[in-house]
Write a protein that holds these residues in place. Sequence first.
Motif, PDB file in Angstrom:
ATOM      1  N   UNK A  16       0.818  -1.231   0.000  1.00 11.94           N
ATOM      2  CA  UNK A  16       0.000   0.000   0.000  1.00 11.94           C
ATOM      3  C   UNK A  16       0.844   1.271   0.000  1.00 11.94           C
ATOM      4  N   UNK A  17       1.951   1.252   0.729  1.00 10.65           N
ATOM      5  CA  UNK A  17       2.819   2.434   0.751  1.00 10.65           C
ATOM      6  C   UNK A  17       3.406   2.697  -0.627  1.00 10.65           C
ATOM      7  N   UNK A  18       3.854   1.637  -1.318  1.00 16.06           N
ATOM      8  CA  UNK A  18       4.432   1.802  -2.654  1.00 16.06           C
ATOM      9  C   UNK A  18       3.388   2.302  -3.644  1.00 16.06           C
ATOM     10  N   UNK A  19       2.153   1.826  -3.512  1.00 20.28           N
ATOM     11  CA  UNK A  19       1.097   2.316  -4.407  1.00 20.28           C
ATOM     12  C   UNK A  19       0.869   3.808  -4.219  1.00 20.28           C
ATOM     13  N   UNK A  20       0.864   4.262  -2.987  1.00 21.18           N
ATOM     14  CA  UNK A  20       0.698   5.690  -2.737  1.00 21.18           C
ATOM     15  C   UNK A  20       1.853   6.485  -3.320  1.00 21.18           C
ATOM     16  N   UNK A  21       3.069   5.984  -3.162  1.00 25.10           N
ATOM     17  CA  UNK A  21       4.235   6.687  -3.689  1.00 25.10           C
ATOM     18  C   UNK A  21       4.211   6.747  -5.217  1.00 25.10           C
ATOM     19  N   UNK A  22       3.714   5.685  -5.860  1.00 19.87           N
ATOM     20  CA  UNK A  22       3.558   5.709  -7.311  1.00 19.87           C
ATOM     21  C   UNK A  22       2.509   6.740  -7.718  1.00 19.87           C
ATOM     22  N   UNK A  26       1.648  11.356 -10.137  1.00 17.67           N
ATOM     23  CA  UNK A  26       0.599  12.080 -10.859  1.00 17.67           C
ATOM     24  C   UNK A  26       0.286  13.405 -10.170  1.00 17.67           C
ATOM     25  N   UNK A  27       0.080  13.360  -8.863  1.00 17.81           N
ATOM     26  CA  UNK A  27      -0.298  14.578  -8.144  1.00 17.81           C
ATOM     27  C   UNK A  27       0.840  15.587  -8.089  1.00 17.81           C
ATOM     28  N   UNK A  28       2.078  15.111  -7.897  1.00 12.15           N
ATOM     29  CA  UNK A  28       3.223  16.018  -7.865  1.00 12.15           C
ATOM     30  C   UNK A  28       3.310  16.832  -9.152  1.00 12.15           C
ATOM     31  N   UNK A  29       3.255  16.137 -10.295  1.00 15.41           N
ATOM     32  CA  UNK A  29       3.400  16.837 -11.568  1.00 15.41           C
ATOM     33  C   UNK A  29       2.159  17.634 -11.939  1.00 15.41           C
ATOM     34  N   UNK A  30       0.993  17.163 -11.524  1.00 14.18           N
ATOM     35  CA  UNK A  30      -0.228  17.929 -11.753  1.00 14.18           C
ATOM     36  C   UNK A  30      -0.122  19.294 -11.077  1.00 14.18           C
ATOM     37  N   UNK A  31       0.244  19.297  -9.793  1.00 16.92           N
ATOM     38  CA  UNK A  31       0.378  20.564  -9.071  1.00 16.92           C
ATOM     39  C   UNK A  31       1.507  21.418  -9.590  1.00 16.92           C
ATOM     40  N   UNK A  32       2.628  20.780  -9.950  1.00 15.46           N
ATOM     41  CA  UNK A  32       3.807  21.528 -10.404  1.00 15.46           C
ATOM     42  C   UNK A  32       3.560  22.185 -11.754  1.00 15.46           C
ATOM     43  N   UNK A  33       3.098  21.406 -12.732  1.00 17.01           N
ATOM     44  CA  UNK A  33       2.926  21.931 -14.083  1.00 17.01           C
ATOM     45  C   UNK A  33       1.672  22.788 -14.225  1.00 17.01           C
ATOM     46  N   UNK A  34       0.854  22.810 -13.206  1.00 22.67           N
ATOM     47  CA  UNK A  34      -0.244  23.760 -13.152  1.00 22.67           C
ATOM     48  C   UNK A  34       0.290  25.191 -12.997  1.00 22.67           C
ATOM     49  N   UNK A  35       1.450  25.309 -12.316  1.00 21.46           N
ATOM     50  CA  UNK A  35       2.024  26.615 -11.995  1.00 21.46           C
ATOM     51  C   UNK A  35       3.163  27.014 -12.921  1.00 21.46           C
ATOM     52  N   UNK A  36       4.130  26.120 -13.096  1.00 26.44           N
ATOM     53  CA  UNK A  36       5.424  26.508 -13.652  1.00 26.44           C
ATOM     54  C   UNK A  36       5.400  27.004 -15.103  1.00 26.44           C
ATOM     55  N   UNK A  37       4.614  26.390 -16.010  1.00 22.08           N
ATOM     56  CA  UNK A  37       4.666  26.890 -17.392  1.00 22.08           C
ATOM     57  C   UNK A  37       4.209  28.341 -17.545  1.00 22.08           C
ATOM     58  N   UNK A  38       3.474  28.839 -16.565  1.00 21.24           N
ATOM     59  CA  UNK A  38       2.904  30.184 -16.672  1.00 21.24           C
ATOM     60  C   UNK A  38       3.579  31.185 -15.737  1.00 21.24           C
ATOM     61  N   UNK A  39       4.621  30.737 -15.045  1.00 22.57           N
ATOM     62  CA  UNK A  39       5.273  31.612 -14.074  1.00 22.57           C
ATOM     63  C   UNK A  39       5.986  32.776 -14.749  1.00 22.57           C
ATOM     64  N   UNK A  40       6.727  32.500 -15.815  1.00 24.48           N
ATOM     65  CA  UNK A  40       7.478  33.575 -16.477  1.00 24.48           C
ATOM     66  C   UNK A  40       6.544  34.656 -16.996  1.00 24.48           C
ATOM     67  N   UNK A 151       3.733  10.187 -13.577  1.00 19.25           N
ATOM     68  CA  UNK A 151       4.324  11.515 -13.690  1.00 19.25           C
ATOM     69  C   UNK A 151       4.049  12.127 -15.060  1.00 19.25           C
ATOM     70  N   UNK A 152       4.135  11.307 -16.118  1.00 20.48           N
ATOM     71  CA  UNK A 152       3.855  11.803 -17.465  1.00 20.48           C
ATOM     72  C   UNK A 152       2.396  12.234 -17.586  1.00 20.48           C
ATOM     73  N   UNK A 153       1.488  11.489 -16.949  1.00 23.31           N
ATOM     74  CA  UNK A 153       0.089  11.879 -16.974  1.00 23.31           C
ATOM     75  C   UNK A 153      -0.115  13.224 -16.281  1.00 23.31           C
ATOM     76  N   UNK A 154       0.567  13.431 -15.155  1.00 25.31           N
ATOM     77  CA  UNK A 154       0.489  14.725 -14.486  1.00 25.31           C
ATOM     78  C   UNK A 154       1.073  15.841 -15.321  1.00 25.31           C
ATOM     79  N   UNK A 155       2.167  15.533 -16.053  1.00 19.33           N
ATOM     80  CA  UNK A 155       2.794  16.525 -16.927  1.00 19.33           C
ATOM     81  C   UNK A 155       1.861  16.893 -18.085  1.00 19.33           C
TER      82      UNK A 155
END
Length: 411
Positions: A16-22, A26-40, A151-155
Amino acid sequence: MAALKASLHGWRELSPAARLLVANGLAFNLGFYMMMPYLAQHLGGTLGLAGWAAGLVMGMRVFSQQGLFLLGGTLGDRIGYRPAIVWGCLIRSLGFALLGWAEHLPLLLLAAFLTGFAGALFTPCAQAYLAAECRDGTQRQQAFALHNLASEAGMLLGPLAGMLLTRLDYAVTGVVSGGVFLLLTWLQWRMLPPQPAPARPAPASASVTAQWRTIVHNRPFLRFSLCASAYSLLFHQLYLAVPAFIHSQHHATGLLGSVFTVTALIGVTLQLPATQLVQRRLGVARAMGLGLGLMGCSYLAIPWLAAWPVPATLLLACCLSLGSILCYPLFSAHLPHYATPGQMGSYYGFYASLGGVVALLGNVLIGSLLGPAGSTPPVVIWYTLAACGVAAGWQLYRQLASAPAHPDGEG
């Protein structure tokens, strides 16, 4: 279909821990790429910051992440991976919310530092935790392949969500992105066990400098990390040399967006078949060598198909992404073979920091060769990138192919 069935079986076999980490990928990149491409655009357009100030904010985020990966991994070895991951998610939540709300340079720099340091804290610790949760090399390959797919799906989804939110207000984007990481904080706190069972803490008597000396004296690991860092150099040209080429051909906006869409779609749709190909046919050594070599050779599409810039650029994106899905998950899956017990977070941190340094130095060199904005990049850039990929892939193949078989079955 067979790849999907095998991956579903592999997913069910994970703890279960490994599934959460996998799923975190998705969530890491979803939150990150929601912000970063538009920061500049937000910094220079909405806030009207000077170019040097906008560059300083973005540079602060990159430096505080890439430069502190080793420190973040070492902290995880000392305090445990779970606390490091929880604190990393919480700090990034605050950092992204502040980045969307702040309007003055000091606060923007603080927000950029917080988001970067958060990544330096949870990324190597999450990788070390995931590696420790896998029972053997084959399961690690499967787990990191699934993580890369997520991660690619989040990206892919992150920029789409960010585009809609940023049309309302960049502050709204910051709040939503921060909310994603706040939810992640709660999930890690509630669902991750205090410590993965296979991991042992670093000896309390060992100083941090002594721990780091152990890493830099591990020559096989250094050779592996240096060759693998070619990945960072090759991949980051999607943000530097490739946009410069596209801009010189007057296809700036649409084609560049297509490049990122193609790379993400290939990662989502073909990662699982690629993993099956590695496990059943290629093996780790060949897959790493071929992957890096293919990534390097992808840049030959630009000079060889110079008369057709659009097909050349899309072919580059396809080959680069195919090479990436072959080798990238294997780097993280194979790294524990070099790590000292109880110091896995530090090894992942050092590996990530070295990749950041290589990407930075490579970008400085390539940036100096690009010439004035709008000019066609010289062909020496593309041949140099191809040579780097082929040389690193060949050296990595030789190192792994000549190494003795590992007891967990990964060769």
